[in-house]
Scaffold this motif. Structure first.
Motif, mmCIF file in Angstrom:
data_model
loop_
_atom_site.group_PDB
_atom_site.id
_atom_site.type_symbol
_atom_site.label_atom_id
_atom_site.label_comp_id
_atom_site.label_asym_id
_atom_site.label_seq_id
_atom_site.Cartn_x
_atom_site.Cartn_y
_atom_site.Cartn_z
ATOM 1 N N THR A 74 -2.470 -2.270 -3.947
ATOM 2 C CA THR A 74 -3.426 -1.172 -3.664
ATOM 3 C C THR A 74 -2.719 0.345 -3.986
ATOM 4 O O THR A 74 -1.930 0.616 -4.546
ATOM 5 C CB THR A 74 -3.769 -1.337 -2.341
ATOM 6 O OG1 THR A 74 -2.660 -0.761 -1.347
ATOM 7 C CG2 THR A 74 -3.885 -2.911 -1.859
ATOM 8 N N ASN A 75 -3.829 1.471 -3.529
ATOM 9 C CA ASN A 75 -3.486 2.617 -3.888
ATOM 10 C C ASN A 75 -1.891 2.984 -3.461
ATOM 11 O O ASN A 75 -1.491 2.677 -2.345
ATOM 12 C CB ASN A 75 -4.316 3.510 -3.090
ATOM 13 C CG ASN A 75 -5.983 3.424 -3.608
ATOM 14 O OD1 ASN A 75 -6.264 2.120 -3.554
ATOM 15 N ND2 ASN A 75 -6.385 4.602 -3.853
ATOM 16 N N TRP A 111 -8.134 -0.613 -6.089
ATOM 17 C CA TRP A 111 -7.914 1.001 -5.811
ATOM 18 C C TRP A 111 -9.326 1.451 -5.229
ATOM 19 O O TRP A 111 -10.291 1.456 -5.716
ATOM 20 C CB TRP A 111 -7.560 1.373 -7.148
ATOM 21 C CG TRP A 111 -7.016 2.801 -7.194
ATOM 22 C CD1 TRP A 111 -7.504 3.986 -7.270
ATOM 23 C CD2 TRP A 111 -5.453 2.765 -7.069
ATOM 24 N NE1 TRP A 111 -6.616 4.898 -7.176
ATOM 25 C CE2 TRP A 111 -5.233 4.117 -7.327
ATOM 26 C CE3 TRP A 111 -4.372 2.068 -7.187
ATOM 27 C CZ2 TRP A 111 -4.072 4.560 -7.290
ATOM 28 C CZ3 TRP A 111 -2.912 2.796 -7.141
ATOM 29 C CH2 TRP A 111 -3.010 3.857 -7.202
ATOM 30 N N VAL A 116 -7.978 -4.788 -12.534
ATOM 31 C CA VAL A 116 -8.090 -3.691 -11.628
ATOM 32 C C VAL A 116 -9.375 -3.878 -11.120
ATOM 33 O O VAL A 116 -10.371 -4.040 -11.739
ATOM 34 C CB VAL A 116 -7.998 -2.121 -12.120
ATOM 35 C CG1 VAL A 116 -8.353 -1.007 -11.020
ATOM 36 C CG2 VAL A 116 -6.527 -1.931 -12.739
ATOM 37 N N ASN A 162 0.986 -1.285 -0.105
ATOM 38 C CA ASN A 162 0.072 -0.227 0.038
ATOM 39 C C ASN A 162 0.743 1.249 0.093
ATOM 40 O O ASN A 162 1.921 1.437 0.608
ATOM 41 C CB ASN A 162 -0.924 0.008 1.076
ATOM 42 C CG ASN A 162 -1.838 1.007 1.315
ATOM 43 O OD1 ASN A 162 -1.732 2.001 2.301
ATOM 44 N ND2 ASN A 162 -2.606 1.621 0.415
ATOM 45 N N ASP A 188 -9.566 8.215 -3.387
ATOM 46 C CA ASP A 188 -8.278 8.521 -3.045
ATOM 47 C C ASP A 188 -7.944 10.052 -3.481
ATOM 48 O O ASP A 188 -8.340 10.350 -4.497
ATOM 49 C CB ASP A 188 -7.221 7.393 -3.773
ATOM 50 C CG ASP A 188 -5.700 7.667 -3.457
ATOM 51 O OD1 ASP A 188 -5.378 9.021 -3.081
ATOM 52 O OD2 ASP A 188 -5.137 6.732 -3.645
ATOM 53 N N ILE A 222 -4.588 -5.514 -9.097
ATOM 54 C CA ILE A 222 -4.664 -3.990 -8.610
ATOM 55 C C ILE A 222 -6.107 -3.982 -7.965
ATOM 56 O O ILE A 222 -6.938 -4.116 -8.470
ATOM 57 C CB ILE A 222 -4.382 -2.982 -9.468
ATOM 58 C CG1 ILE A 222 -3.314 -3.179 -10.407
ATOM 59 C CG2 ILE A 222 -4.337 -1.618 -9.033
ATOM 60 C CD1 ILE A 222 -1.918 -3.401 -9.982
ATOM 61 N N THR A 249 -6.842 6.269 0.290
ATOM 62 C CA THR A 249 -5.583 5.434 0.271
ATOM 63 C C THR A 249 -5.207 4.393 1.109
ATOM 64 O O THR A 249 -4.536 3.637 0.695
ATOM 65 C CB THR A 249 -4.725 6.824 0.467
ATOM 66 O OG1 THR A 249 -5.028 8.151 -0.276
ATOM 67 C CG2 THR A 249 -3.083 6.385 -0.179
ATOM 68 N N THR A 283 -11.545 4.441 -4.708
ATOM 69 C CA THR A 283 -11.832 5.513 -5.683
ATOM 70 C C THR A 283 -11.759 7.054 -5.013
ATOM 71 O O THR A 283 -11.902 7.974 -5.923
ATOM 72 C CB THR A 283 -13.250 5.269 -6.492
ATOM 73 O OG1 THR A 283 -14.273 5.187 -5.293
ATOM 74 C CG2 THR A 283 -13.145 4.036 -7.183
ATOM 75 N N ARG A 332 -11.950 -1.843 -8.273
ATOM 76 C CA ARG A 332 -12.158 -0.401 -7.488
ATOM 77 C C ARG A 332 -12.987 -0.435 -6.637
ATOM 78 O O ARG A 332 -14.096 -1.229 -6.645
ATOM 79 C CB ARG A 332 -12.446 0.671 -8.742
ATOM 80 C CG ARG A 332 -11.688 1.170 -9.674
ATOM 81 C CD ARG A 332 -12.150 1.997 -10.734
ATOM 82 N NE ARG A 332 -11.092 2.701 -11.592
ATOM 83 C CZ ARG A 332 -10.152 1.740 -12.478
ATOM 84 N NH1 ARG A 332 -10.781 0.923 -12.851
ATOM 85 N NH2 ARG A 332 -9.442 2.866 -13.179
ATOM 86 N N SER A 355 -3.856 6.248 -12.196
ATOM 87 C CA SER A 355 -2.581 5.430 -11.681
ATOM 88 C C SER A 355 -2.972 3.800 -11.658
ATOM 89 O O SER A 355 -2.114 2.951 -12.385
ATOM 90 C CB SER A 355 -2.299 5.956 -10.097
ATOM 91 O OG SER A 355 -1.616 7.082 -10.504
ATOM 92 N N PRO A 356 -4.360 3.509 -11.175
ATOM 93 C CA PRO A 356 -4.459 2.033 -11.253
ATOM 94 C C PRO A 356 -4.249 1.335 -12.479
ATOM 95 O O PRO A 356 -3.791 0.221 -12.684
ATOM 96 C CB PRO A 356 -5.838 1.845 -10.572
ATOM 97 C CG PRO A 356 -6.656 3.193 -10.801
ATOM 98 C CD PRO A 356 -5.226 4.065 -10.783
#
Length: 325
Positions: free
Chosen positions: A166-167, A272, A297, A142, A276, A270, A305, A274, A299, A283-284
């Motif tokens: 992750t983020n 992620w 990915v 992370n 963040d 990934i 984050t 949303t 989400r 980025s993802p």
């Protein structure tokens, strides 16, 4: 100095400097209302899992739980391996879960003169795994730990079975522009100035730091705040190391990493959040495209984050799926 004066000084420090770094991140976020806090190991139980390994990089603090193939959990900045306690609860039945405190952070004691730059962090992880008799790992990471994970797999591809990211940083967003004010403070030797105030006024810590990186800042309990921030201000030398971990992200430590990631054979997933407000929404997808064996990915709506700490069930679900594939 009496408590009232100390609290006034802490509040002034917050208002004048570091809390201002987190304010726009908090204002831009969209919380995930009604999220129930997950069950976790508490500080006392987690501390009982903590060990120390002597390496040329220093005395590396790490927590370990479970048996079987090893999984390596890389935490966010400026916190430590305690971030992964919920994942430990859920995955120790299928993995030997290892969560080190990275150089310059947590309870790790850095050797004199040792670099704390991301490349040195990756080398430290290899030394730690050697010390623990671990040949290969499933990596879960992370935030800044994602940058270190990429450097680790680029340098030691044979040691990585899979990656759950992750983020966090990727080549075109490292360091993210949102952290430029914090990096400027680190260059001035001031990135830890707010920590004493947060330790004294934990509501402030939840409102500023917690509100910026968690959907529900209540996950940042009083004992978590103590466990995260107390070791970072134990000495002037330690505070300088925290600054150094930030300064080392300039210039971009991931520049030019693309070919090494593209040749990576390990499956990479990934996940992620949303909401963040630190890393780019693009980025993802860029991170997924960077790897030669991407598993796509997922989400998480409303997650910020540091979501792995709040939603360990998602980490466990995704990790088990990746490891069984």
């Amino acid at each position: 100095m009496n408590r009232r004066n100390f609290m006034g000084l802490a509040a002034a420090t917050v208002g004048a400097g570091i809390a201002g770094v987190y304010a726009p991140l908090l204002a831009a976020g969209h919380g995930a209302g009604g999220v129930a806090l997950a069950h976790h190991l508490d500080v006392a139980r987690f501390r009982a899992l903590r060990r120390s390994a002597r390496t040329s990089f220093g005395e590396i603090a790490y927590a370990q739980l479970g048996r079987g193939p090893a999984a390596l959990f890389l935490h966010a900045h400026p916190i430590n391996g305690f971030q992964w306690r919920g994942a430990f609860d859920r995955l120790a039945s299928v993995r030997r879960c290892i969560a080190p405190d990275l150089l310059g952070l947590g309870y790790t004691r850095v050797a004199p003169g040792q670099s704390v730059a991301p490349a040195a962090q990756a080398a430290m992880l290899a030394a730690l795994l050697d010390k623990l008799g671990v040949d290969s790992v499933d990596v879960v990471a992370n935030d800044s730990g994602v940058a270190i994970a990429q450097l680790f797999v680029a340098r030691y591809p044979q040691r990585v079975r899979s990656m759950l990211l992750t983020n966090g940083d990727e080549e075109l967003d490292s360091p993210p522009p949102a952290l430029k004010p914090l990096l400027a403070l680190a260059h001035q030797g001031r990135s830890t100035d707010v920590f004493p105030g947060w330790l004294a006024d934990k509501t402030s810590a939840r409102r500023t730091f917690g509100g910026a990186v968690y959907a529900d800042p209540a996950i940042l309990t009083d004992e978590s705040i103590d466990y995260y921030f107390s070791p970072l201000i134990r000495s002037a030398e330690q505070r300088a190391l925290v600054d150094a971990t930030l300064v080392a992200f300039e210039p971009n430590p991931l520049a030019g990493i693309g070919p090494a990631l593209k040749s990576c054979k390990a499956p990479v997933r990934i996940v992620w959040g949303t909401a963040d407000t630190i890393f780019s929404p693009e980025s993802p997808d860029r991170l997924a495209r960077a790897f030669g064996n991407s598993r796509g990915v997922r989400r998480l709506a409303g997650a910020k984050t540091f979501w792995p700490e709040e939603f360990p069930d998602v980490i466990a679900e995704e990790a088990r799926g990746l490891w069984q594939a």
